[in-house]
Design an enzyme around this catalytic site. Structure first.
Site, short mmCIF file in Angstrom:
data_model
loop_
_atom_site.label_atom_id
_atom_site.label_comp_id
_atom_site.label_asym_id
_atom_site.label_seq_id
_atom_site.Cartn_x
_atom_site.Cartn_y
_atom_site.Cartn_z
N CYS A 1 40.48 47.47 68.33
CA CYS A 1 40.09 46.07 68.52
C CYS A 1 40.81 45.45 69.72
CB CYS A 1 40.28 45.28 67.24
SG CYS A 1 39.23 43.79 67.19
N LYS B 1 32.74 33.33 66.85
CA LYS B 1 33.42 34.51 66.34
C LYS B 1 32.42 35.52 65.79
CE LYS B 1 37.01 35.99 63.08
NZ LYS B 1 37.97 35.57 62.02
N SER C 1 35.69 41.65 63.63
CA SER C 1 36.30 40.34 63.42
C SER C 1 37.01 39.96 64.72
CB SER C 1 37.29 40.40 62.25
OG SER C 1 37.93 39.15 62.08
N HIS D 1 36.88 47.37 63.38
CA HIS D 1 37.90 47.61 62.34
C HIS D 1 37.37 48.48 61.20
CE1 HIS D 1 41.15 45.01 63.73
NE2 HIS D 1 40.25 44.10 64.05
N GLU E 1 38.91 50.59 59.63
CA GLU E 1 39.99 50.79 58.67
C GLU E 1 40.08 49.66 57.64
OE1 GLU E 1 41.74 47.90 61.47
OE2 GLU E 1 40.44 49.65 61.68
N ARG F 1 40.94 32.38 54.36
CA ARG F 1 42.07 31.83 55.14
C ARG F 1 41.58 30.78 56.13
NH1 ARG F 1 43.69 35.92 59.37
NH2 ARG F 1 41.78 35.00 60.24
#
Length: 304
Positions: A142, A163, A192, A235, A237, A249
């Site tokens: 990333c 985003k 992300s 991502h 993972e 969040r």
């Protein structure tokens, strides 16, 4: 594959609960083989979560892997205790004369800053430059991939209008290359991020090849032709709930985030997200360890 870690690393208990083979130091020493030496520069804020995710991703081959975690001396983590960092991480000064079979450089939540304004940029570029001569193959994730493409090749990043968050469909372009061996024609993967690197800039460098991309999410996987550098703009993972935790969040921060795309059942944030990218993650990391590290790295790693 047995993952070798320090006996009391918190990630060990999580991995063992998932029936992943984690080998302690005592047992590893008794085996008459050389484990792969993998160095992980973990730039993510919640270190323990990322440790677990990466060790899980590295656990799916018959190879023994000895993982070491690298800390930055010019940056103090605000979300991970100093005791954890001091116990399980080493500074660059302690390992700079060593050589490693492989290295992972993670993403970091600093993508909205210009690279040179990141407070640890100078130290990071020193480590990236060192990796070119002291690491057989380096896997960048990333923002870590964007930063490395900028440092090594001058490839810029671009700010997105909004985003990119969610699970996106990607096309595998070069099935004959070992890194993507065993993948389907199309794969799903998490993203992300607020920024991106673009195909047209990467194509200016003939030594780089785009292996996977998405119509919606753009370039996903890039490899240097000799396998010494791999760049992953995503991502795989991530755990099932990672995007959910990020979304919650941002809600609590009052950022009014959009729902992650293709993530919740019927776009219901109260539902349990569907895990659709674990096979991609396992296959990518297993292929990297086997074909770009184990098969080609020298048996004796000398200091220098």
């Amino acid at each position: 594959m047995p993952i070798k870690v320090q006996n009391d690393l918190p990630a060990r208990a999580v991995l063992e609960s998932e029936n992943i083979f984690v080998m302690d130091e005592k047992r590893a020493i008794s085996q008459d083989i050389r484990p792969l030496q993998i160095l992980i520069l973990n730039l993510m804020p919640v270190k323990e979560e990322t440790e677990t995710q990466l060790l899980r991703a590295l656990s799916n081959t018959p190879l023994q892997v000895d993982c070491s975690f690298l800390m930055l001396s010019t940056h103090i983590s605000k979300n991970t205790s100093a005791s954890h960092i001091n116990k399980f991480y080493v500074p660059f000064s302690e390992i700079r004369r060593q050589r490693f079979d492989g290295m992972i450089i993670t993403g970091a939540p600093v993508e909205n800053l210009e690279y040179e304004k990141v407070n640890y940029w100078e130290e990071l570029t020193t480590i990236m430059e060192w990796s070119s001569t002291h690491v057989h193959s380096t896997f960048h994730i990333c923002w870590g991939a964007q930063a490395a493409l900028y440092h090594h090749y001058g490839i810029p990043k671009y700010q997105r209008d909004r985003k990119l968050s969610g699970i996106y469909r990607h096309k595998v372009l070069h099935h004959r290359l070992p890194l993507v061996r065993g993948l389907d024609d199309y794969v799903m993967a998490p993203h992300s991020r607020y920024t991106e690197v673009r195909r047209e800039d990467i194509e200016q460098h003939p030594e780089l090849k785009i292996l996977i991309e998405s119509r919606e999410a753009g370039v996903f996987l890039v490899i240097r032709e000799d396998g010494s550098q791999i760049f992953l703009q995503g991502h795989p993972e991530y755990d099932r709930m990672t995007l959910n935790n990020e979304y919650q969040r941002d809600l609590q921060k009052g950022l009014n985030p959009e729902l992650p795309c293709n993530y919740y059942e019927e776009d219901d944030p109260c539902s349990r997200p569907v895990l659709s990218w674990r096979n991609l993650s396992n296959t990518l990391y297993a292929n990297w360890l086997n074909y770009y590290v184990y098969q080609t790295t020298p048996y004796v790693l000398e200091e220098g």
